[in-house]
Design a protein around this motif. Sequence first.
Motif, PDB file in Angstrom:
ATOM      1  N   ARG A 275      21.211  -6.765   4.570  1.00  0.00           N
ATOM      2  CA  ARG A 275      19.769  -6.965   4.714  1.00  0.00           C
ATOM      3  C   ARG A 275      19.157  -5.807   5.487  1.00  0.00           C
ATOM      4  O   ARG A 275      18.168  -5.231   5.075  1.00  0.00           O
ATOM      5  N   ASP A 276      19.757  -5.444   6.612  1.00  0.00           N
ATOM      6  CA  ASP A 276      19.221  -4.348   7.421  1.00  0.00           C
ATOM      7  C   ASP A 276      19.243  -3.035   6.647  1.00  0.00           C
ATOM      8  O   ASP A 276      18.302  -2.261   6.700  1.00  0.00           O
ATOM      9  N   GLN A 277      20.327  -2.807   5.917  1.00  0.00           N
ATOM     10  CA  GLN A 277      20.455  -1.574   5.145  1.00  0.00           C
ATOM     11  C   GLN A 277      19.326  -1.456   4.124  1.00  0.00           C
ATOM     12  O   GLN A 277      18.682  -0.425   4.018  1.00  0.00           O
ATOM     13  N   PHE A 278      19.065  -2.532   3.367  1.00  0.00           N
ATOM     14  CA  PHE A 278      18.059  -2.461   2.323  1.00  0.00           C
ATOM     15  C   PHE A 278      16.641  -2.602   2.857  1.00  0.00           C
ATOM     16  O   PHE A 278      15.734  -1.982   2.349  1.00  0.00           O
ATOM     17  N   LEU A 279      16.466  -3.435   3.874  1.00  0.00           N
ATOM     18  CA  LEU A 279      15.120  -3.673   4.395  1.00  0.00           C
ATOM     19  C   LEU A 279      14.520  -2.392   4.944  1.00  0.00           C
ATOM     20  O   LEU A 279      13.355  -2.120   4.730  1.00  0.00           O
ATOM     21  N   ASP A 280      15.312  -1.610   5.632  1.00  0.00           N
ATOM     22  CA  ASP A 280      14.800  -0.413   6.288  1.00  0.00           C
ATOM     23  C   ASP A 280      14.954   0.853   5.448  1.00  0.00           C
ATOM     24  O   ASP A 280      14.488   1.897   5.834  1.00  0.00           O
ATOM     25  N   CYS A 281      15.605   0.769   4.306  1.00  0.00           N
ATOM     26  CA  CYS A 281      15.904   1.994   3.562  1.00  0.00           C
ATOM     27  C   CYS A 281      15.378   1.991   2.144  1.00  0.00           C
ATOM     28  O   CYS A 281      14.214   1.692   1.905  1.00  0.00           O
ATOM     29  N   GLU A 282      16.302   2.242   1.237  1.00  0.00           N
ATOM     30  CA  GLU A 282      15.948   2.559  -0.145  1.00  0.00           C
ATOM     31  C   GLU A 282      15.171   1.489  -0.899  1.00  0.00           C
ATOM     32  O   GLU A 282      14.235   1.803  -1.610  1.00  0.00           O
ATOM     33  N   MET A 283      15.568   0.239  -0.779  1.00  0.00           N
ATOM     34  CA  MET A 283      14.972  -0.791  -1.648  1.00  0.00           C
ATOM     35  C   MET A 283      13.484  -0.969  -1.407  1.00  0.00           C
ATOM     36  O   MET A 283      12.713  -1.112  -2.354  1.00  0.00           O
ATOM     37  N   VAL A 284      13.053  -0.946  -0.163  1.00  0.00           N
ATOM     38  CA  VAL A 284      11.632  -1.096   0.140  1.00  0.00           C
ATOM     39  C   VAL A 284      10.844   0.075  -0.450  1.00  0.00           C
ATOM     40  O   VAL A 284       9.781  -0.115  -1.042  1.00  0.00           O
ATOM     41  N   GLN A 285      11.394   1.263  -0.323  1.00  0.00           N
ATOM     42  CA  GLN A 285      10.730   2.436  -0.886  1.00  0.00           C
ATOM     43  C   GLN A 285      10.657   2.355  -2.411  1.00  0.00           C
ATOM     44  O   GLN A 285       9.645   2.719  -3.011  1.00  0.00           O
ATOM     45  N   ILE A 286      11.711   1.858  -3.024  1.00  0.00           N
ATOM     46  CA  ILE A 286      11.727   1.721  -4.478  1.00  0.00           C
ATOM     47  C   ILE A 286      10.676   0.704  -4.928  1.00  0.00           C
ATOM     48  O   ILE A 286       9.919   0.952  -5.871  1.00  0.00           O
ATOM     49  N   MET A 287      10.613  -0.440  -4.249  1.00  0.00           N
ATOM     50  CA  MET A 287       9.614  -1.453  -4.613  1.00  0.00           C
ATOM     51  C   MET A 287       8.205  -0.899  -4.435  1.00  0.00           C
ATOM     52  O   MET A 287       7.320  -1.146  -5.259  1.00  0.00           O
ATOM     53  N   GLN A 288       7.992  -0.149  -3.368  1.00  0.00           N
ATOM     54  CA  GLN A 288       6.680   0.447  -3.125  1.00  0.00           C
ATOM     55  C   GLN A 288       6.324   1.433  -4.237  1.00  0.00           C
ATOM     56  O   GLN A 288       5.195   1.431  -4.734  1.00  0.00           O
ATOM     57  N   GLN A 289       7.277   2.255  -4.656  1.00  0.00           N
ATOM     58  CA  GLN A 289       7.021   3.198  -5.747  1.00  0.00           C
ATOM     59  C   GLN A 289       6.693   2.467  -7.043  1.00  0.00           C
ATOM     60  O   GLN A 289       5.784   2.864  -7.769  1.00  0.00           O
ATOM     61  N   HIS A 290       7.427   1.410  -7.327  1.00  0.00           N
ATOM     62  CA  HIS A 290       7.156   0.636  -8.547  1.00  0.00           C
ATOM     63  C   HIS A 290       5.778  -0.028  -8.491  1.00  0.00           C
ATOM     64  O   HIS A 290       5.112  -0.168  -9.518  1.00  0.00           O
ATOM     65  N   ALA A 291       5.353  -0.436  -7.302  1.00  0.00           N
ATOM     66  CA  ALA A 291       4.061  -1.110  -7.142  1.00  0.00           C
ATOM     67  C   ALA A 291       2.887  -0.142  -7.286  1.00  0.00           C
ATOM     68  O   ALA A 291       1.785  -0.557  -7.670  1.00  0.00           O
ATOM     69  N   LEU A 292       3.104   1.128  -6.981  1.00  0.00           N
ATOM     70  CA  LEU A 292       2.014   2.106  -7.001  1.00  0.00           C
ATOM     71  C   LEU A 292       1.345   2.244  -8.359  1.00  0.00           C
ATOM     72  O   LEU A 292       0.158   2.557  -8.438  1.00  0.00           O
ATOM     73  N   ILE A 293       2.082   2.016  -9.434  1.00  0.00           N
ATOM     74  CA  ILE A 293       1.489   2.212 -10.758  1.00  0.00           C
ATOM     75  C   ILE A 293       0.601   1.045 -11.174  1.00  0.00           C
ATOM     76  O   ILE A 293      -0.180   1.173 -12.111  1.00  0.00           O
ATOM     77  N   PHE A 294       0.712  -0.068 -10.465  1.00  0.00           N
ATOM     78  CA  PHE A 294      -0.076  -1.244 -10.834  1.00  0.00           C
ATOM     79  C   PHE A 294      -1.303  -1.344  -9.931  1.00  0.00           C
ATOM     80  O   PHE A 294      -1.327  -2.086  -8.956  1.00  0.00           O
ATOM     81  N   VAL A 295      -2.312  -0.576 -10.267  1.00  0.00           N
ATOM     82  CA  VAL A 295      -3.568  -0.605  -9.535  1.00  0.00           C
ATOM     83  C   VAL A 295      -4.665  -1.051 -10.489  1.00  0.00           C
ATOM     84  O   VAL A 295      -4.552  -0.910 -11.705  1.00  0.00           O
ATOM     85  N   GLY A 296      -5.699  -1.604  -9.931  1.00  0.00           N
ATOM     86  CA  GLY A 296      -6.807  -2.064 -10.756  1.00  0.00           C
ATOM     87  C   GLY A 296      -7.796  -2.842  -9.917  1.00  0.00           C
ATOM     88  O   GLY A 296      -7.789  -2.780  -8.695  1.00  0.00           O
ATOM     89  N   VAL A 297      -8.619  -3.590 -10.586  1.00  0.00           N
ATOM     90  CA  VAL A 297      -9.615  -4.420  -9.923  1.00  0.00           C
ATOM     91  C   VAL A 297      -9.068  -5.849  -9.890  1.00  0.00           C
ATOM     92  O   VAL A 297      -8.744  -6.405 -10.933  1.00  0.00           O
ATOM     93  N   PRO A 298      -8.929  -6.433  -8.687  1.00  0.00           N
ATOM     94  CA  PRO A 298      -8.406  -7.804  -8.591  1.00  0.00           C
ATOM     95  C   PRO A 298      -9.259  -8.799  -9.367  1.00  0.00           C
ATOM     96  O   PRO A 298     -10.466  -8.593  -9.553  1.00  0.00           O
ATOM     97  N   GLN A 299      -8.635  -9.869  -9.815  1.00  0.00           N
ATOM     98  CA  GLN A 299      -9.303 -10.883 -10.630  1.00  0.00           C
ATOM     99  C   GLN A 299     -10.526 -11.463  -9.923  1.00  0.00           C
ATOM    100  O   GLN A 299     -11.560 -11.667 -10.540  1.00  0.00           O
ATOM    101  N   ARG A 300     -10.438 -11.725  -8.613  1.00  0.00           N
ATOM    102  CA  ARG A 300     -11.584 -12.312  -7.905  1.00  0.00           C
ATOM    103  C   ARG A 300     -12.776 -11.363  -7.907  1.00  0.00           C
ATOM    104  O   ARG A 300     -13.917 -11.796  -7.976  1.00  0.00           O
ATOM    105  N   GLU A 301     -12.502 -10.054  -7.870  1.00  0.00           N
ATOM    106  CA  GLU A 301     -13.581  -9.068  -7.934  1.00  0.00           C
ATOM    107  C   GLU A 301     -14.177  -9.012  -9.335  1.00  0.00           C
ATOM    108  O   GLU A 301     -15.382  -8.867  -9.499  1.00  0.00           O
ATOM    109  N   LYS A 302     -13.313  -9.123 -10.361  1.00  0.00           N
ATOM    110  CA  LYS A 302     -13.821  -9.147 -11.735  1.00  0.00           C
ATOM    111  C   LYS A 302     -14.740 -10.345 -11.932  1.00  0.00           C
ATOM    112  O   LYS A 302     -15.818 -10.220 -12.522  1.00  0.00           O
ATOM    113  N   LEU A 303     -14.325 -11.504 -11.425  1.00  0.00           N
ATOM    114  CA  LEU A 303     -15.148 -12.711 -11.559  1.00  0.00           C
ATOM    115  C   LEU A 303     -16.467 -12.562 -10.810  1.00  0.00           C
ATOM    116  O   LEU A 303     -17.520 -12.967 -11.307  1.00  0.00           O
TER     117      LEU A 303
END
Length: 177
Positions: free
Chosen positions: A109-137
């Motif tokens: 847990r410590d190895q992944f929490l502080d290292c590679e996995m969090v960075q990987i998830m953050q990189q994967h999340a960066l491509i999903f940007v847009g206008v949130p549904q509540r703002e669209k409504l």
Amino acid sequence: MTSPISLVYYAAVAKDSVILAEYISDGNRDMSTIAISCLKNLPPLHSRFSHTTRQHRFICIMDDVFTHCAILDEALSKEDAFSFLQKNKDAFNSLYMGNSPDSEMSALRDQFLDCEMVQIMQQHALIFVGVPQREKLRMEAELQAERDTEAYNDYMFPPASPLDELSWKAYRWSRGL
């Protein structure tokens, strides 16, 4: 108009309800508590799960040992949401390969929490940007209110024209006024 923001609020890798690695986007600190509650209530015998409430979607991909989950905005399609999770799962499996799932879970847990996995998830999340549904409504409601106001004004106060009084009365009668 609201500028595009990340539609991925939270992502995690868990074993049962123990979070091994998590990504939390800015301003969404309470998502960890929500995710743990959702993980505790997952239906058995599922390999994929999705639940949407209040413009937020909680999704999971489950295998024999680990659960990969995320909390995303409803504006992100299910297809994109599961694609995001599958990328996280593949990255986790490649990093995790060779480690026994029951050995030294806290060190893992410590190895992944502080290292590679969090960075990987953050990189994967960066491509999903847009206008949130509540703002669209909200924007759609504002646009509709603006249209309703314009229609009301056009109906009650027609554009100035060289109509004489008789023509004006005929116009109002034809509109049911």
